[in-house]
Motif scaffolding. Structure first.
Motif, PDB file in Angstrom:
ATOM      1  N   ALA A   1      14.476  42.638  58.210  1.00 31.85           N
ATOM      2  CA  ALA A   1      14.838  42.761  56.793  1.00 31.85           C
ATOM      3  C   ALA A   1      15.574  41.526  56.308  1.00 31.85           C
ATOM      4  N   ALA A   2      16.521  41.051  57.123  1.00 33.54           N
ATOM      5  CA  ALA A   2      17.269  39.843  56.756  1.00 33.54           C
ATOM      6  C   ALA A   2      16.340  38.644  56.682  1.00 33.54           C
ATOM      7  N   GLY A   3      15.395  38.555  57.633  1.00 32.01           N
ATOM      8  CA  GLY A   3      14.447  37.446  57.637  1.00 32.01           C
ATOM      9  C   GLY A   3      13.552  37.450  56.413  1.00 32.01           C
ATOM     10  N   ALA A   4      13.084  38.637  56.000  1.00 29.12           N
ATOM     11  CA  ALA A   4      12.225  38.743  54.818  1.00 29.12           C
ATOM     12  C   ALA A   4      12.959  38.276  53.561  1.00 29.12           C
ATOM     13  N   LEU A   5      14.181  38.742  53.376  1.00 35.34           N
ATOM     14  CA  LEU A   5      14.970  38.350  52.201  1.00 35.34           C
ATOM     15  C   LEU A   5      15.292  36.863  52.220  1.00 35.34           C
TER      16      LEU A   5
ATOM     17  N   ASN B   1      32.000  31.671  67.112  1.00 30.90           N
ATOM     18  CA  ASN B   1      30.912  32.489  66.560  1.00 30.90           C
ATOM     19  C   ASN B   1      31.400  33.441  65.463  1.00 30.90           C
ATOM     20  N   SER B   2      32.440  33.036  64.746  1.00 30.59           N
ATOM     21  CA  SER B   2      32.918  33.834  63.615  1.00 30.59           C
ATOM     22  C   SER B   2      32.009  33.605  62.413  1.00 30.59           C
ATOM     23  N   TYR B   3      32.062  34.523  61.457  1.00 29.14           N
ATOM     24  CA  TYR B   3      31.188  34.401  60.286  1.00 29.14           C
ATOM     25  C   TYR B   3      31.626  33.200  59.458  1.00 29.14           C
ATOM     26  N   SER B   4      30.754  32.197  59.331  1.00 33.48           N
ATOM     27  CA  SER B   4      31.113  30.947  58.655  1.00 33.48           C
ATOM     28  C   SER B   4      29.931  30.437  57.835  1.00 33.48           C
ATOM     29  N   PRO B   5      29.864  30.779  56.546  1.00 37.98           N
ATOM     30  CA  PRO B   5      28.755  30.328  55.708  1.00 37.98           C
ATOM     31  C   PRO B   5      28.563  28.818  55.710  1.00 37.98           C
ATOM     32  N   VAL B   6      29.659  28.059  55.701  1.00 35.58           N
ATOM     33  CA  VAL B   6      29.548  26.598  55.706  1.00 35.58           C
ATOM     34  C   VAL B   6      28.855  26.124  56.973  1.00 35.58           C
ATOM     35  N   THR B   7      29.197  26.710  58.091  1.00 31.56           N
ATOM     36  CA  THR B   7      28.564  26.352  59.359  1.00 31.56           C
ATOM     37  C   THR B   7      27.061  26.621  59.317  1.00 31.56           C
ATOM     38  N   HIS B   8      26.675  27.778  58.804  1.00 27.53           N
ATOM     39  CA  HIS B   8      25.259  28.127  58.741  1.00 27.53           C
ATOM     40  C   HIS B   8      24.495  27.170  57.824  1.00 27.53           C
ATOM     41  N   MET B   9      25.110  26.781  56.719  1.00 29.37           N
ATOM     42  CA  MET B   9      24.462  25.857  55.790  1.00 29.37           C
ATOM     43  C   MET B   9      24.300  24.470  56.410  1.00 29.37           C
ATOM     44  N   VAL B  10      25.364  23.945  57.002  1.00 25.55           N
ATOM     45  CA  VAL B  10      25.317  22.603  57.592  1.00 25.55           C
ATOM     46  C   VAL B  10      24.338  22.566  58.762  1.00 25.55           C
ATOM     47  N   ALA B  11      24.454  23.538  59.661  1.00 20.46           N
ATOM     48  CA  ALA B  11      23.574  23.580  60.823  1.00 20.46           C
ATOM     49  C   ALA B  11      22.124  23.770  60.399  1.00 20.46           C
ATOM     50  N   GLY B  12      21.890  24.646  59.432  1.00 21.87           N
ATOM     51  CA  GLY B  12      20.531  24.887  58.945  1.00 21.87           C
ATOM     52  C   GLY B  12      19.941  23.671  58.266  1.00 21.87           C
ATOM     53  N   GLY B  13      20.746  22.972  57.461  1.00 26.46           N
ATOM     54  CA  GLY B  13      20.266  21.780  56.767  1.00 26.46           C
ATOM     55  C   GLY B  13      19.900  20.661  57.725  1.00 26.46           C
TER      56      GLY B  13
ATOM     57  N   LEU C   1      21.672  30.497  55.729  1.00 24.40           N
ATOM     58  CA  LEU C   1      22.808  31.131  55.051  1.00 24.40           C
ATOM     59  C   LEU C   1      22.426  32.538  54.611  1.00 24.40           C
ATOM     60  N   SER C   2      21.242  32.670  53.996  1.00 21.60           N
ATOM     61  CA  SER C   2      20.776  33.973  53.518  1.00 21.60           C
ATOM     62  C   SER C   2      20.535  34.920  54.685  1.00 21.60           C
ATOM     63  N   TYR C   3      19.908  34.405  55.728  1.00 20.06           N
ATOM     64  CA  TYR C   3      19.597  35.238  56.892  1.00 20.06           C
ATOM     65  C   TYR C   3      20.865  35.804  57.526  1.00 20.06           C
ATOM     66  N   GLU C   4      21.831  34.930  57.789  1.00 25.50           N
ATOM     67  CA  GLU C   4      23.070  35.382  58.422  1.00 25.50           C
ATOM     68  C   GLU C   4      23.845  36.322  57.493  1.00 25.50           C
ATOM     69  N   PHE C   5      23.812  36.038  56.185  1.00 24.91           N
ATOM     70  CA  PHE C   5      24.509  36.895  55.228  1.00 24.91           C
ATOM     71  C   PHE C   5      23.854  38.271  55.144  1.00 24.91           C
ATOM     72  N   PHE C   6      22.505  38.268  54.957  1.00 21.53           N
ATOM     73  CA  PHE C   6      21.806  39.550  54.823  1.00 21.53           C
ATOM     74  C   PHE C   6      21.918  40.365  56.106  1.00 21.53           C
TER      75      PHE C   6
ATOM     76  N   ALA D   1      24.407  40.312  58.264  1.00 18.99           N
ATOM     77  CA  ALA D   1      25.753  40.879  58.292  1.00 18.99           C
ATOM     78  C   ALA D   1      25.916  41.998  57.256  1.00 18.99           C
ATOM     79  N   ALA D   2      25.351  41.761  56.044  1.00 22.23           N
ATOM     80  CA  ALA D   2      25.499  42.739  54.959  1.00 22.23           C
ATOM     81  C   ALA D   2      24.751  44.035  55.276  1.00 22.23           C
ATOM     82  N   ILE D   3      23.549  43.898  55.824  1.00 23.34           N
ATOM     83  CA  ILE D   3      22.758  45.099  56.169  1.00 23.34           C
ATOM     84  C   ILE D   3      23.438  45.871  57.292  1.00 23.34           C
ATOM     85  N   ARG D   4      23.975  45.144  58.276  1.00 24.64           N
ATOM     86  CA  ARG D   4      24.708  45.790  59.352  1.00 24.64           C
ATOM     87  C   ARG D   4      25.916  46.563  58.802  1.00 24.64           C
ATOM     88  N   GLU D   5      26.597  45.906  57.848  1.00 20.93           N
ATOM     89  CA  GLU D   5      27.797  46.510  57.288  1.00 20.93           C
ATOM     90  C   GLU D   5      27.436  47.767  56.505  1.00 20.93           C
TER      91      GLU D   5
END
Length: 296
Positions: free
Chosen positions: A22-26, A200-212, A285-290, A292-296
């Motif tokens: 689901a996270a991957g699709a979004l 391995n804490s939730y870090s949007p900046v890390t996901h964006m930089v690493a992904g880019g 960023l979207s994948y890790e967010f979705f 986490a959000a879906i899990r929550e």
């Protein structure tokens, strides 16, 4: 940790297949839709056009000419095909990636390059089989003076005139490109993510930089094969005998070299990298967010 904080650590290993898919699709829909205009420019720059109106000297030149002569909407032509295909394809992609990574021990501590490479390759083989026909339709619609404005009309016309094979003639080339692309992307992503965020804490900046960074590296390395893929996927619109008779990757590479030498293999490099760096950053960023959000 506060009760409303996301329990992020360890999500990759136990989030579950449904959550990952689901996270991957979004994430896939978000990524492709946002960066679609740059992808349209890349496609046009890679095609060997005989009409000088469809020959562009760079990204800025292409954007200015397309928007002024055809309107901004032309840069979005074909986006419906991507949206239709990207959701299911990315669901399969990320679901396969997480499942294979867990199976091969990629969620253990340290940098598991072999595991993430195998998982990335397996993910792309599965998702590309689903996405390839949608990509063919997308590129046919992106071309200069394309007659198509409807995904269904484009798909039915290609099938009628060229048969089912037209949707998969580029699949071997796509795999040849995307297996190393995905292996490089996931390996670089996991490495940079662990480097920047060892806890391995939730870090949007890390996901964006690493992904880019991962997207830019992988896109640059595989551009020659992307040029070959574009030639094969759009060959039905050409009037030139050698392009029309191309049967696969080797023929495409030979034609590119004969027409433009080694520099021909890097056609569209700039818009390709410009597409994948921000889109990959957004995707992760979207994948890790979705997730986490879906899990929550």
């Amino acid at each position: 940790m506060a009760e409303d904080e996301i329990e992020y650590e360890g999500l990759s290993s136990d989030a579950g297949l449904a959550v990952n898919m689901a996270a991957g699709a979004l994430a896939g829909i978000t990524e492709h839709a946002v960066m679609f205009p740059v992808d349209s420019i890349k496609t046009r720059m890679q095609v060997f056009a005989t009409n000088q109106a469809a020959v562009y000297s760079g990204v800025g030149n292409a954007f200015a000419r397309i928007s002024s002569t055809e309107g901004m909407r032309a840069l979005w032509r074909g986006v419906n095909s991507v949206i239709l295909g990207a959701g299911p394809a990315h669901a399969v992609h990320f679901g396969t990636y997480e499942a294979v990574k867990e199976l091969t021990g990629g969620n253990r501590g340290g940098n598991q390059f072999m595991s993430t490479s195998i998982a990335g390759a397996a993910a792309t083989i599965a998702s590309d089989a689903l996405m390839n026909p949608f990509d063919v339709v997308k590129q046919r619609m992106q071309l200069h003076d394309s007659e198509f404005r409807s995904v269904f009309k484009c798909a039915s016309t290609v099938y009628k005139n060229e048969g089912l094979a037209a949707f998969y003639i580029s699949y071997p080339t796509t795999l040849t490109m995307t297996v190393p692309f995905t292996a490089a992307q996931f390996s670089v992503y996991e490495y940079v993510k662990r480097l920047l965020n060892p806890t391995n804490s939730y870090s949007p900046v890390t996901h964006m930089v690493a992904g880019g960074i991962a997207g830019g590296v992988a896109a640059g390395l595989t551009t020659p094969l992307d040029v070959a893929k574009t030639l094969l996927q759009t060959k039905g619109t050409s009037t030139e005998k050698d392009i029309l008779s191309a049967r696969g990757m080797i023929d495409a590479l030979r034609i590119i070299y004969a027409r433009d030498g080694f520099k021909g293999f890097w056609r569209g490099l700039t818009p390709r990298v410009l597409t994948f760096m921000p889109s990959n950053a957004l995707c992760w960023l979207s994948y890790e967010f979705f997730k986490a959000a879906i899990r929550e």
